[in-house]
Design an enzyme around this catalytic site. Structure first.
Site, short mmCIF file in Angstrom:
data_model
loop_
_atom_site.label_atom_id
_atom_site.label_comp_id
_atom_site.label_asym_id
_atom_site.label_seq_id
_atom_site.Cartn_x
_atom_site.Cartn_y
_atom_site.Cartn_z
CE1 TYR A 174 -4.41 -0.08 -0.45
CE2 TYR A 174 -4.37 -1.62 1.12
CZ TYR A 174 -4.97 -1.23 -0.06
OH TYR A 174 -6.29 -1.42 -0.02
CG ASP A 216 -8.27 10.78 -25.04
OD1 ASP A 216 -6.72 9.15 -24.36
OD2 ASP A 216 -8.76 9.67 -23.84
CB THR A 240 -4.37 3.73 -22.37
OG1 THR A 240 -4.55 4.07 -23.31
CG2 THR A 240 -5.92 3.76 -21.45
CE LYS A 242 -6.60 1.91 -25.49
NZ LYS A 242 -7.37 2.39 -24.64
CD GLU A 259 -3.21 3.92 1.11
OE1 GLU A 259 -2.42 3.69 0.70
OE2 GLU A 259 -4.90 3.78 1.12
NE ARG A 290 -5.53 -4.62 -20.00
CZ ARG A 290 -6.25 -4.21 -20.59
NH1 ARG A 290 -7.52 -3.35 -20.43
NH2 ARG A 290 -6.22 -5.01 -22.44
#
Ligand code: DSN
Length: 415
Positions: free
Chosen positions: A53, A199, A225, A228, A55, A234
């Site tokens: 974790y 984008d 992203t 691609k 954060e 991903r």
């Protein structure tokens, strides 16, 4: 207590993963938004970083034990800034959709007017579709592609921008085959005092490899992203000017997300390094050359290319001149049986519904990763034609399936 999996592997899931590996590597993967990522990227994705974790951001975390994670995330940030020439990067978005929502949260107020490309003309769900949070929380207005040339019509974008006075103009697409110049968007955004967001989810690898104009010097914010054309894991990423850095970081965490996926962040760092290599430029340009070759081969065989062709990694193919009865839905299904995976896609002003469609979208990133070149593109066009013409004959489909497997064996995705 030892892991149960040490002594008893999950044979059911492992067998399914193996089955999917076989599907991916023995068939032609022509979905424009997919790719084969490298073994190094997959090692990072499957690493112990999934246990942590973290954060917050490097040097400012809420939990202890983040010294290593800080180094990894800092490397990912440095590399992606170098790759695109950006002032600021946030590498934590779990996806392109989360990246876009974080940008909206950082730069807009609920109800603000935004101008984006209509989904049925090549835009994305998160560019204001009424069924998506973007369209629910913000007042999106849409521009469409031109009736005759099926390309973005900047006169129309300008007209709509002056009419609606948006707070933000969104450039970027998911099924638009042409290069998109960032300068006209910037000019129009400046005329009406709007932010400009680009984008580049589909185009990121082409931009990184110099095969498409880089919008970073023009846009306030660029999202993408990483899986691609960029060929990474991903996930999503946001680049911005210094002016928006703090608001964007705050919108990603704690605004939209909790703990970042640091295994994915590490894999992004690996992919960014791969994209910084000179070979990646060659790869990006070859994707575009392959798409041009495949588009030309399909046009010669009786299909219509939306906008007349492609300058990118993808094409949208109107099936109607080839066979007026054939829908995108049927073409997708029968081609899948022959080992050719692509997706049905509406063409601009399609009379059929998005579930049926008159077209298909085809992309060349995956086959280019396999090392295929222009010559193989006309073979693929022949496979597509033979399958669609012989769609009611299982023997013809089986014959194409075998040829597809042989082609993929000659160009293995993973050695
Ligand atoms: N699903 C992606 C695509 O196929 O273009 C967009 O999010």
């Amino acid at each position: 207590m030892p892991f149960p999996s040490d002594s008893k592997p999950d044979s059911q899931v492992e067998a399914l993963i193996e089955k999917e590996r076989t599907r991916q590597t023995t068939g032609l993967q022509l979905i424009a938004s997919e790719n084969f990522t490298s073994p190094a990227v997959m090692r990072a994705t499957g690493s112990v970083l999934t246990n942590k974790y973290s954060e917050g951001y490097p040097g400012k975390r809420y939990y202890g034990g983040n010294a290593v994670v800080d180094e990894i995330e800092a490397i990912a940030i440095d590399r992606v800034k170098q790759l695109f020439g950006a002032d600021h990067a946030n590498v934590q978005p779990h996806s392109g959709a989360s990246a876009n929502m974080a940008v909206y949260q950082a730069m807009l107020k609920p109800g603000d007017v935004v101008l984006g490309l209509s989904l049925d003309h090549g835009g994305h769900l998160t560019h204001g579709s009424p069924v998506n949070a973007s369209g629910i929380f913000y007042d999106f207005r849409s521009y469409k592609v031109g009736v005759n040339d099926e390309r973005i019509d900047f006169d129309e974008v300008r007209r709509l921008a002056h009419e609606h006075r948006p707070r933000m103009i969104v450039a970027g697409t998911t099924s638009y085959p042409r290069r998109i110049e960032p300068e006209p968007f910037k000019k129009i955004a400046d005329e009406v005092g709007a932010y400009m967001m680009f984008d580049i989810a589909h185009l990121a690898g082409l931009v990184a490899g110099g095969a498409h104009p880089n919008p970073v010097p023009f846009a306030d914010v660029v999202t993408f992203t990483t899986h691609k054309t960029l060929r990474g894991p991903r996930g999503g990423c946001i680049l911005s000017t210094k002016q928006h850095a703090q608001a964007i970081d705050k919108a990603v965490f704690p605004g939209q997300q909790g703990g970042p996926l640091e295994h994915a962040v590490a894999a992004k760092a690996v992919a960014f390094l791969e994209a910084l290599q000179p070979e990646f430029r060659e790869y990006a340009h070859q994707i575009v050359k392959n798409a041009a070759a495949l588009a030309e081969a399909l046009a010669m065989r009786g299909f219509r290319l939306v906008s007349g062709g492609t300058d990118t990694h993808m094409m949208v193919v109107d099936l109607r001149p080839f066979d007026a009865e054939l829908t995108g839905k049927e073409a997708q299904a029968v081609l899948d049986t022959a080992g050719i995976t692509l997706n049905k896609n509406t063409v601009p002003n399609d009379p059929r519904s998005p579930f049926v469609t008159s077209g298909v979208r085809i992309g060349t990133p995956s086959v280019t990763t396999q090392g295929m070149r222009e010559g193989e593109m006309s073979t693929i066009a022949d496979f597509i034609v033979t399958t669609l013409k012989g769609r009611n004959d299982p023997a013809i489909i089986a014959e194409v399936r075998a040829k597809v497997a042989a082609l993929c064996a000659a160009f293995p995705a993973y050695r």
